[in-house]
Design an enzyme around this catalytic site. Structure first.
Site, short mmCIF file in Angstrom:
data_model
loop_
_atom_site.label_atom_id
_atom_site.label_comp_id
_atom_site.label_asym_id
_atom_site.label_seq_id
_atom_site.Cartn_x
_atom_site.Cartn_y
_atom_site.Cartn_z
N ASN A 41 37.30 43.02 41.34
CA ASN A 41 38.15 41.86 41.44
C ASN A 41 38.01 41.23 42.83
OD1 ASN A 41 40.06 39.94 40.73
ND2 ASN A 41 41.64 41.42 40.18
N HIS A 78 40.69 33.98 34.39
CA HIS A 78 40.21 34.53 35.66
C HIS A 78 38.75 34.94 35.50
CE1 HIS A 78 40.52 36.27 39.60
NE2 HIS A 78 40.52 37.53 39.21
#
Length: 312
Positions: A282, A265
């Protein structure tokens, strides 16, 4: 978009239907109904039974974790609580490291900053939501460019991740994964539209569209950051970092430390506190974590120092 993974969960479903219908605790039933309403979840009848099984399992794990006083962070129900772990990884985590790349276990000491120093750019960045598209690479790249313009140039842009997903296809694969450095480089070479002009759809199959007559924004390029130089770079403005987010799905708050270095990620590092813990932005919306942010344990936790880039 939600994948059901019905084949892998069939045994669990068949053995649990009776238990869910007759013995599921009231608090779990109520929590599931509240969850469906809050996150606007709608299922067919067979899938709802399947999702209730997964929700119950995750709910019990959340309660057990939060009851453990040795933990340094808490977890909570969020948009991923009806996902199995395999689904979560397959849908949300699609970053593919460069061919042949392997994480290093070398101890990293940050240079160029004072002891107990801290910086926090959270007020200068936007939390967005990639939804069910595995394009963390694009959100991180766009976030880095937005932060560069906001902090270095005093220009407040909200730029289009969807344009990058649709159009940067040389090595990047839209919702199936990509590389933030290539995304930043693409913006430098070809420019990018504003988010309002090229609206996010979270769709990997859209055709790249050029909006003639609409101004594009360009940065100058991308720069790789040495492992020892992350703090010094972040002190200027936020940077992209690649991480192992396998266990991030239910994070709520506190100092997270439960991960390996299986990079999957890409996020934005927007600061660090006086203890050296990283402040991470995020791309899973504001209902996840600390209003969309995470506090990550100091050091190379989740492989955070392994691969970093900044827009220039």
């Amino acid at each position: 978009m939600q994948k059901t993974f019905l084949v892998s969960g069939l045994t669990l479903l068949l053995t649990s239907i009776g238990s869910i219908q007759n013995h599921q605790p009231d608090d779990v039933s109520l929590a599931f109904q509240e969850f469906k309403k809050k996150y606007q979840k709608s299922y067919t009848i067979p899938e709802e039974i399947f999702r209730r099984v997964i929700f119950r399992s995750n709910y019990e794990k959340i309660q057990a974790h939060n009851s453990d006083k040795t933990q340094t962070y808490s977890v909570d129900v969020n948009q991923f609580t009806d996902f199995s772990q395999d689904e979560f990884v397959a849908i949300q985590l699609s970053f593919i490291p460069p061919s042949g790349w392997k994480p290093s276990d070398e101890e990293v000491i940050q240079v160029g900053v004072e002891p107990n120093d801290s910086v926090d750019w959270r007020s200068k960045v936007r939390v967005k939501n990639q939804q069910w598209c595995g394009a963390g690479w694009a959100f991180s790249a766009v976030g880095a460019v937005e932060a560069f313009f906001k902090i270095k140039k005093n220009l407040d842009y909200s730029l289009s991740e969807q344009y990058l997903i649709d159009c940067d296809r040389t090595k990047n694969k839209g919702c199936l994964g990509g590389h933030p450095d290539l995304g930043i480089k693409y913006i430098a070479n070809y420019g990018i539209y504003s988010e309002s002009a090229y609206i996010y759809a979270g769709d990997r199959n859209q055709v790249c569209t050029q909006l003639y007559g609409i101004h594009k924004i360009k940065n100058s390029g991308v720069q790789s950051i040495e492992k020892t130089g992350l703090k010094a770079a972040i002190k200027e403005y936020p940077i992209t970092v690649s991480v192992d987010a396998t266990n991030w799905n239910h994070y709520k708050e506190g100092v997270f430390n439960n991960c390996n270095k299986n990079i999957n990620h890409v996020v934005l590092a927007v600061g660090y506190d006086s203890k050296g813990n990283w402040i991470i932005k995020n791309s899973w919306g504001t209902t996840w974590g600390e209003q969309g942010f995470m506090t990550l344990k100091a050091g190379d936790t989740c492989g955070v120092t392994q691969m970093a880039f900044k827009a220039i």
